[in-house]
Motif scaffolding. Structure first.
Motif, mmCIF file in Angstrom:
data_model
loop_
_atom_site.group_PDB
_atom_site.id
_atom_site.type_symbol
_atom_site.label_atom_id
_atom_site.label_comp_id
_atom_site.label_asym_id
_atom_site.label_seq_id
_atom_site.Cartn_x
_atom_site.Cartn_y
_atom_site.Cartn_z
ATOM 1 N N GLU A 1 -83.238 25.409 -50.638
ATOM 2 C CA GLU A 1 -82.766 24.294 -49.811
ATOM 3 C C GLU A 1 -81.420 23.810 -50.344
ATOM 4 N N TRP A 2 -80.549 23.431 -49.421
ATOM 5 C CA TRP A 2 -79.298 22.758 -49.783
ATOM 6 C C TRP A 2 -79.473 21.288 -49.446
ATOM 7 N N VAL A 3 -79.231 20.430 -50.439
ATOM 8 C CA VAL A 3 -79.540 19.014 -50.286
ATOM 9 C C VAL A 3 -78.284 18.180 -50.524
ATOM 10 N N SER A 4 -78.161 17.102 -49.744
ATOM 11 C CA SER A 4 -77.065 16.159 -49.953
ATOM 12 C C SER A 4 -77.639 14.822 -50.416
ATOM 13 N N ASP A 5 -76.901 14.143 -51.287
ATOM 14 C CA ASP A 5 -77.330 12.799 -51.709
ATOM 15 C C ASP A 5 -76.769 11.726 -50.784
ATOM 16 N N ARG A 6 -75.979 12.150 -49.785
ATOM 17 C CA ARG A 6 -75.309 11.165 -48.935
ATOM 18 C C ARG A 6 -76.072 10.852 -47.654
ATOM 19 N N LEU A 7 -77.266 11.451 -47.487
ATOM 20 C CA LEU A 7 -77.949 11.313 -46.197
ATOM 21 C C LEU A 7 -79.235 10.504 -46.272
ATOM 22 N N GLY A 8 -79.507 9.896 -47.397
ATOM 23 C CA GLY A 8 -80.741 9.126 -47.513
ATOM 24 C C GLY A 8 -81.948 10.041 -47.601
ATOM 25 N N ALA A 9 -83.056 9.597 -46.970
ATOM 26 C CA ALA A 9 -84.326 10.317 -47.126
ATOM 27 C C ALA A 9 -84.284 11.733 -46.547
ATOM 28 N N GLN A 10 -83.485 11.925 -45.502
ATOM 29 C CA GLN A 10 -83.449 13.249 -44.852
ATOM 30 C C GLN A 10 -82.242 14.028 -45.372
ATOM 31 N N GLY A 11 -82.288 14.390 -46.640
ATOM 32 C CA GLY A 11 -81.104 14.959 -47.285
ATOM 33 C C GLY A 11 -80.998 16.476 -47.209
ATOM 34 N N THR A 12 -82.024 17.154 -46.702
ATOM 35 C CA THR A 12 -81.961 18.623 -46.679
ATOM 36 C C THR A 12 -81.166 19.086 -45.465
ATOM 37 N N VAL A 13 -80.048 19.716 -45.748
ATOM 38 C CA VAL A 13 -79.136 20.115 -44.686
ATOM 39 C C VAL A 13 -79.449 21.524 -44.202
ATOM 40 N N CYS A 14 -80.036 22.320 -45.101
ATOM 41 C CA CYS A 14 -80.235 23.726 -44.780
ATOM 42 C C CYS A 14 -81.405 24.233 -45.613
ATOM 43 N N ALA A 15 -82.241 25.063 -45.005
ATOM 44 C CA ALA A 15 -83.409 25.532 -45.750
ATOM 45 C C ALA A 15 -83.792 26.929 -45.281
ATOM 46 N N GLY A 16 -84.366 27.686 -46.182
ATOM 47 C CA GLY A 16 -84.772 29.027 -45.772
ATOM 48 C C GLY A 16 -85.500 29.764 -46.871
ATOM 49 N N GLY A 17 -85.617 31.054 -46.659
ATOM 50 C CA GLY A 17 -86.295 31.873 -47.651
ATOM 51 C C GLY A 17 -86.779 33.171 -47.045
ATOM 52 N N ARG A 18 -87.566 33.879 -47.875
ATOM 53 C CA ARG A 18 -88.060 35.199 -47.503
ATOM 54 C C ARG A 18 -89.425 35.073 -46.846
ATOM 55 N N TYR A 19 -89.676 35.924 -45.852
ATOM 56 C CA TYR A 19 -90.991 35.895 -45.184
ATOM 57 C C TYR A 19 -91.392 37.326 -44.835
ATOM 58 N N ASP A 20 -91.748 38.079 -45.872
ATOM 59 C CA ASP A 20 -91.971 39.512 -45.712
ATOM 60 C C ASP A 20 -93.229 39.860 -44.914
ATOM 61 N N GLY A 21 -94.162 38.899 -44.779
ATOM 62 C CA GLY A 21 -95.412 39.226 -44.098
ATOM 63 C C GLY A 21 -95.431 38.872 -42.618
ATOM 64 N N LEU A 22 -94.428 38.144 -42.152
ATOM 65 C CA LEU A 22 -94.548 37.539 -40.816
ATOM 66 C C LEU A 22 -94.493 38.549 -39.671
ATOM 67 N N VAL A 23 -93.610 39.541 -39.807
ATOM 68 C CA VAL A 23 -93.469 40.501 -38.699
ATOM 69 C C VAL A 23 -94.813 41.189 -38.446
ATOM 70 N N GLN A 24 -95.462 41.616 -39.534
ATOM 71 C CA GLN A 24 -96.749 42.296 -39.385
ATOM 72 C C GLN A 24 -97.808 41.326 -38.844
ATOM 73 N N GLN A 25 -97.752 40.110 -39.354
ATOM 74 C CA GLN A 25 -98.703 39.098 -38.901
ATOM 75 C C GLN A 25 -98.598 38.866 -37.393
ATOM 76 N N LEU A 26 -97.401 39.078 -36.853
ATOM 77 C CA LEU A 26 -97.214 38.849 -35.413
ATOM 78 C C LEU A 26 -97.283 40.153 -34.624
ATOM 79 N N GLY A 27 -97.791 41.214 -35.264
ATOM 80 C CA GLY A 27 -98.067 42.432 -34.503
ATOM 81 C C GLY A 27 -97.033 43.530 -34.653
ATOM 82 N N GLY A 28 -95.994 43.335 -35.445
ATOM 83 C CA GLY A 28 -95.001 44.391 -35.678
ATOM 84 C C GLY A 28 -95.395 45.211 -36.901
#
Ligand code: HAM
Length: 420
Positions: A268-295
């Motif tokens: 996550e990329w976080v800013s201290d200038r936005l108060g409680a909702q400071g996460t500007v960007c978030a992500g990550g790896r999800y290696d199981g999802l394609v198979q979980q959805l039938g691919g």
């Protein structure tokens, strides 16, 4: 006023005085993302509800409480998309895109029925990327490099990067058991929300914003002590890559994310200038999802950034955008007014990218100049019947004290093309 129709709570109009900034941010992000060879994908705003249940997870806040779901006329349950990843996976599987690596990006509105507050809306906008078919930490690093380049393009230098790894399924199961044991031993100290999560989704307790739980959470076992060799090596390689790229980051073993599909890298990329909702960007790896959805099993990684939060940050940052208009064409007199729209057409044709507003609706020089000034344009182009008869137009700088000069009509395009 009660008869007046209004926008839905948490859903906002983006008004003309704001769209310039939005466009600048969207254009910068798009240019950066495409410079890494990513191609745009556009998916529908509405999907079958099942898609989000099976990807984001049945016992997540999004699926339990926040989706705009409704039966369509045929009785199927549909939902406004709360995020973009699930739709990208669905589309990639459906259209057979996954027989080779894919680097995709998207943008658009997302919908979550959250309690609105500053930085948290019910319709909000994301720009995201999703990469399919590449398992290594190199591509995790690539997507983070993209984000850093976007911040740089927007002049943002104060965002903090937090990274963590969630390991693989079996590692997480072992960790979860130990975490539940720890939390259960402190059950009396947990708040209502955390007690519920202890049953349903214990890792999410680590994400609690309740300050009274801070100490308890700080003392909880760490996922980093439960990683197998491969997960450890993956994370170490990502961290080494971040170091080599000169990206400052903090390893935050409590970073778990609110969607269930992640494994290994999360950030996550976080800013201290936005108060409680400071996460500007978030992500990550999800290696199981394609198979979980039938691919077929396909590794994947991506992120999404929240445009409202980014706009709020850029709005506050020094350095205002340049004028929205290059020129405002003022025309007074019957012949000049008749000529003005066509002259404007010729100028737009001759000067690619020229932003020229042609006054419509008549009025005195004085009133038109007032409007020209208010428009924020850099120059007023001045055409009266007398000028037209001599084949010239006036050019008056509006943003500095320069004098009005006269140019032959044929020289206007050259002048505007040269003005930077
Ligand atoms: P997310 O953390 O749910 O992740 O959302 C990503 C970003 O969208 C947040 O960091 C925030 O900036 C913005 N955002 C989320 N909810 C709201 C809201 N109610 N109001 C305003 N902004 C909001 C995802 O959506 C994942 N699909 C990210 C991803 C892509 N992971 C892998 N690929």
């Amino acid at each position: 006023m009660s008869n007046n129709l209004q926008a839905i709570r948490g859903m906002h109009d983006i008004l003309p005085d704001q769209t310039g900034l939005w466009q600048r941010i969207e254009d910068s992000a798009r240019a950066v993302i495409e410079s890494y060879g990513y191609a745009e994908i556009r998916t529908p705003l509405v999907e079958v509800t099942e898609l989000f249940k099976r990807s984001i997870g049945e016992v997540t806040d999004i699926v339990e409480k926040e989706m705009y779901s409704f039966p369509d006329r045929g009785g199927d349950s549909l939902s406004l998309r709360p995020e973009g990843t699930a739709s990208c996976v669905r589309a990639a599987v459906e259209h057979g895109l996954l027989n080779q690596a894919q680097r995709l990006w998207y943008r658009g509105p997302m919908f979550r029925h959250e309690r609105p507050q500053k930085g948290r809306y019910r319709q909000f906008h994301q720009i995201g990327v999703e990469v399919f078919g590449l398992p290594g930490p190199d591509v995790d690093l690539e997507v983070i490099l993209i984000t850093r380049r976007i911040w740089r393009a927007l002049g943002l230098s104060d965002l903090r990067l937090e990274v963590n790894t969630l390991g693989e399924g079996p590692e997480r199961t072992a960790y979860r058991t130990e975490l539940v044991r720890y939390l259960a031993a402190h059950e009396g100290e947990l708040d209502e929300d955390s007690c519920r999560r202890l049953e349903t989704n214990p890792l999410r307790v680590l994400d609690s914003k309740n300050p009274e739980l801070r100490e308890l959470i700080a003392g909880a076992p760490s996922i980093l002590d439960h990683l197998g060799e491969a997960s450890r090596a993956h994370f170490a390689s990502l961290c080494a890559g971040l170091d080599a790229a000169g990206i400052h980051y903090r390893v935050n073993p409590r970073l778990v994310r609110g969607l269930d599909y992640y494994n290994r890298t999360v950030f996550e990329w976080v800013s201290d200038r936005l108060g409680a909702q400071g996460t500007v960007c978030a992500g990550g790896r999800y290696d199981g999802l394609v198979q979980q959805l039938g691919g077929r099993a396909t590794p994947a990684v991506g992120f999404a950034l929240g445009l409202e939060r980014l706009v709020a940050l850029v709005e506050e940052s020094p350095g205002t955008p340049g004028p929205a208009l290059d020129a405002y064409l003022v025309a007074v007199g019957p012949a000049a007014e008749q000529r003005a729209l066509l002259l404007a057409e010729e100028l737009r044709e001759a000067v690619p990218g020229l932003r020229l507003l042609c006054h419509c609706g008549g009025g005195s020089f004085k009133s038109q100049f007032k409007k020209a000034d208010k428009s924020g344009a850099r120059y007023a182009l001045v055409l009266g019947d007398a000028e037209l008869a001599r084949g010239v137009a006036g050019i008056k700088p509006l943003r500095d004290d320069g004098e009005q000069v006269e140019l032959p009509l044929a020289g206007l395009a050259g002048f505007l093309a040269g003005a930077d």
